[in-house]
Enzyme design. Structure first.
Site, PDB file in Angstrom:
ATOM      1  N   ASP A  95      43.942  36.891  37.366  1.00  0.00           N
ATOM      2  CA  ASP A  95      43.056  37.990  37.009  1.00  0.00           C
ATOM      3  C   ASP A  95      43.729  38.794  35.894  1.00  0.00           C
ATOM      4  O   ASP A  95      44.855  39.275  36.062  1.00  0.00           O
ATOM      5  CB  ASP A  95      42.892  38.875  38.266  1.00  0.00           C
ATOM      6  CG  ASP A  95      41.529  39.510  38.354  1.00  0.00           C
ATOM      7  OD1 ASP A  95      41.047  40.003  37.324  1.00  0.00           O
ATOM      8  OD2 ASP A  95      40.962  39.533  39.465  1.00  0.00           O
ATOM      9  N   ASP A 190      38.814  40.835  33.868  1.00  0.00           N
ATOM     10  CA  ASP A 190      38.228  41.999  34.528  1.00  0.00           C
ATOM     11  C   ASP A 190      37.409  42.837  33.525  1.00  0.00           C
ATOM     12  O   ASP A 190      37.873  43.068  32.400  1.00  0.00           O
ATOM     13  CB  ASP A 190      39.397  42.840  35.060  1.00  0.00           C
ATOM     14  CG  ASP A 190      38.974  43.938  36.007  1.00  0.00           C
ATOM     15  OD1 ASP A 190      38.470  43.623  37.090  1.00  0.00           O
ATOM     16  OD2 ASP A 190      39.173  45.124  35.665  1.00  0.00           O
ATOM     17  N   GLU A 242      34.207  38.978  33.721  1.00  0.00           N
ATOM     18  CA  GLU A 242      33.413  39.847  34.587  1.00  0.00           C
ATOM     19  C   GLU A 242      32.667  40.824  33.694  1.00  0.00           C
ATOM     20  O   GLU A 242      33.286  41.577  32.941  1.00  0.00           O
ATOM     21  CB  GLU A 242      34.316  40.613  35.555  1.00  0.00           C
ATOM     22  CG  GLU A 242      33.497  41.413  36.551  1.00  0.00           C
ATOM     23  CD  GLU A 242      34.210  42.621  37.133  1.00  0.00           C
ATOM     24  OE1 GLU A 242      33.802  43.082  38.206  1.00  0.00           O
ATOM     25  OE2 GLU A 242      35.175  43.117  36.508  1.00  0.00           O
ATOM     26  N   HIS A 316      35.541  40.580  46.049  1.00  0.00           N
ATOM     27  CA  HIS A 316      36.296  41.681  46.645  1.00  0.00           C
ATOM     28  C   HIS A 316      35.670  43.049  46.377  1.00  0.00           C
ATOM     29  O   HIS A 316      36.222  44.056  46.804  1.00  0.00           O
ATOM     30  CB  HIS A 316      37.720  41.653  46.083  1.00  0.00           C
ATOM     31  CG  HIS A 316      37.727  41.905  44.604  1.00  0.00           C
ATOM     32  ND1 HIS A 316      37.224  40.993  43.688  1.00  0.00           N
ATOM     33  CD2 HIS A 316      38.124  42.973  43.879  1.00  0.00           C
ATOM     34  CE1 HIS A 316      37.315  41.505  42.480  1.00  0.00           C
ATOM     35  NE2 HIS A 316      37.857  42.707  42.559  1.00  0.00           N
ATOM     36  N   ASP A 317      34.577  43.101  45.630  1.00  0.00           N
ATOM     37  CA  ASP A 317      33.916  44.380  45.344  1.00  0.00           C
ATOM     38  C   ASP A 317      32.581  44.513  46.067  1.00  0.00           C
ATOM     39  O   ASP A 317      31.873  45.514  45.871  1.00  0.00           O
ATOM     40  CB  ASP A 317      33.629  44.511  43.834  1.00  0.00           C
ATOM     41  CG  ASP A 317      34.900  44.626  43.007  1.00  0.00           C
ATOM     42  OD1 ASP A 317      35.892  45.192  43.512  1.00  0.00           O
ATOM     43  OD2 ASP A 317      34.897  44.142  41.861  1.00  0.00           O
TER      44      ASP A 317
END
Ligand code: GLC
Ligand code: CA
Length: 540
Positions: A95, A190, A242, A316-317
């Site tokens: 990431d 990200d 993302e 994870h969000d």
């Protein structure tokens, strides 16, 4: 193997497996479970950030891009993990959090100490704009006692980087090369559509200011430069961006191969169909018509313009998809299979978020005390300020918190779910006795179903390569699509509700072969009765 045939598994390192009994997952734990992931059949694992960080945003506040957080292990542990994964034909995706750094990063510290070179690494202004931070409150904070303000689109401790500075670009490109040299084969970038800020920042009352800093034209230039300076020149690298608050037009540009930006993008529109008036901290049943419209629009347009989607329900969000899109009390496993088929047979690269393959659900915490996520804690306070009662605010947080997916992986039914022998950093879900890996492998059928979906993608080029066409787009219960490739066709029908519904199959599929079905069906006929949450894929 092209990225179109691969399936990627996301691990939230803090919550996967703790091997040194400090309550926090670690790299050694991930290494230990590589055979499990091999058994599942995934090709690559994406690790959420493993770098030194004060953990104000659980590692998305990076204090050093080229080291391993001691909490997770050492660089040697990371190297062994890569090697072990490789022995099992599994690659690693890291990431890259390049929109901002932690305010503890030495760049920010030097800037604060007065170093002009490093001040130009950040976005400093005399006058702040009216933009709102994604974690609540103003997006600007005073920069020491200089009288200036620094931009933080996220937490105050996450300072946005100035990508217009070539030195910043080069520093970040060097980070990518560093990890590529270690054998990393994939990168997840990200909020990468926020890196390109305009030269002159303007107030923007609409949507908390988002249109003023999202998907700016220069953002594409920066990604292209990054591609050319790093991964674009290497073979077989996989990249996914993302994209926050994005559009299909921009995602086509980000992923069209000839533009040399990224392989694929995550977008979140389909995970906002249960937001009231587009606002996250509300509760509403999901809007199926809207969900379908989004899938069809993105599926068709990406297909026609040769863009590529990253396909996912969980990360994870997000709260667990099972709690949002399925009657989880009555149809947890059947519904989980339907959701899985809906994306794994789709056009794009599927992602599995840890625990999804065993049907993990939200933890069902009983009080606010259990939550640790900065966004959730801020939202709770804002809900109280907006005159919600404590109970109402708690119910909303419970439904929406990012902690829902961050709970420790449920390996078995022991005291701490086989995750650790001590109390974990975030409390386990209440379902641990009913839902865990040991039980699933012994008597469950969901893990096997995922295995099968992963295999199908590799066996049938129509799944990896086929075009996308909407099917029965007006149907109130069915999300259906047809994939086509070199004379082969695949029809996928997903019933998103707990009522049966009957549909007529197009002639070509009436004698088709069922590739996967979450019910034991009789032979296909002209008419098909789709049971609650049934999903069938028919090939001809
Ligand atoms: C991304 C991450 C999220 C993080 C944010 C800021 O949305 O997925 O976890 O909080 O970026 O880095
Ligand atoms: Ca540990």
């Amino acid at each position: 193997m092209s990225f179109k045939e691969k399936v990627i598994y996301q691990i939230y390192p803090k919550s996967f497996l703790d091997t040194n009994q400090d309550g926090i997952g670690d790299l050694a734990g991930i290494k230990q479970k590589i055979p499990y992931l091999k058994r599942l059949g995934v090709d690559m694992i994406w690790l959420s950030p493993i770098y030194p960080s004060p953990q104000n945003d659980n590692g998305y506040d990076v204090a050093n891009y080229t080291a391993v957080n001691p909490m997770f292990g050492t660089m040697a542990d990371f190297e062994t993990l890569i090697a072990t994964a490789k022995e099992h034909d599994i690659e690693i995706m890291l990431d890259m959090v390049f929109n901002h750094v932690s305010t503890e990063h030495e760049w920010f510290q030097k800037a604060l100490a007065g170093d002009k070179k490093f001040q130009d690494y950040f976005i400093l202004r005399d006058e702040p704009t009216d933009w709102v931070s994604k974690f609540g409150g103003n997006a600007w904070a005073p920069f020491g006692d200089t009288g200036k303000y620094y931009l933080h689109l996220f937490d105050r401790t996450q300072a946005d980087l100035n990508w217009r500075n070539p030195e910043v670009q080069e520093e970040l490109f060097e980070v990518i090369r560093f990890w590529m040299d270690k054998g990393v084969k994939g990168f997840r970038f990200d909020v990468i559509n926020l890196i390109g800020k305009d030269e002159v920042l303007k107030n923007c009352a609409e949507n908390d200011g988002k249109p003023a800093y999202t998907d700016r034209p220069i953002n594409h230039d920066f990604i292209h430069m990054m591609n050319q300076a790093t991964f674009g020149k290497a073979d077989e690298m996989i990249t996914v961006g993302e994209m926050s608050f994005t559009t299909v037009e921009n995602c086509i540009l980000y992923t069209k191969p000839e533009r040399e930006e990224l392989n694929m993008t995550f977008n979140f529109h389909h995970l906002k169909v249960d937001y009231q008036d587009g606002k996250k901290w509300t509760q509403m049943p999901f809007d199926f018509a809207r969900l379908k419209e989004l899938f069809h629009t993105w599926g068709t347009q990406m297909s026609e313009e040769s863009g590529w989607n990253a396909l996912f329900w969980n990360n994870h969000d997000q709260p667990r998809a099972l709690n949002r899109f399925v009657d989880v009390d009555n149809y947890r496993v059947t519904g989980a299979k339907m959701l899985a088929s809906a994306i794994h047979l789709n056009r794009g690269t599927p992602y599995i978020y840890m625990g999804e393959e065993i049907g993990m659900v939200d933890p069902d915490y009983d009080s606010m005390e259990k939550y640790v996520d900065v966004e959730s804690l801020n939202a709770y306070q804002e809900l109280l300020l907006a005159e919600k009662t404590e109970q109402e605010a708690f119910e909303i947080v419970k439904a929406k918190s990012r902690d829902n997916s961050r709970t420790p992986m449920q390996w078995d039914g022991s005291m701490y779910g086989g995750f650790s022998t001590v109390a974990p950093w975030l409390a386990l879900g209440n379902s641990v006795n009913q839902i865990n890996v040991a039980k699933e492998l012994q008597e469950g059928s969901l893990f096997n179903y995922y295995q099968k979906l992963i295999k199908l993608r590799k066996e049938y080029p129509v799944i990896a390569e086929g075009s996308y066409e909407a099917f029965l787009s007006e149907h109130p219960q069915i999300y259906g699509y047809i994939r086509r490739f070199k004379g082969q066709s695949l029809l996928v029908l997903n019933n998103f509700f707990s009522q049966e519904t009957t549909i007529e199959l197009p002639e070509a599929f009436q004698n088709g072969e069922t590739l996967i079905n979450n019910y034991d069906n009789e032979k296909l006929d002209k008419e098909v009765v789709l049971k609650p949450y049934q999903s069938i894929a028919i090939y001809c």
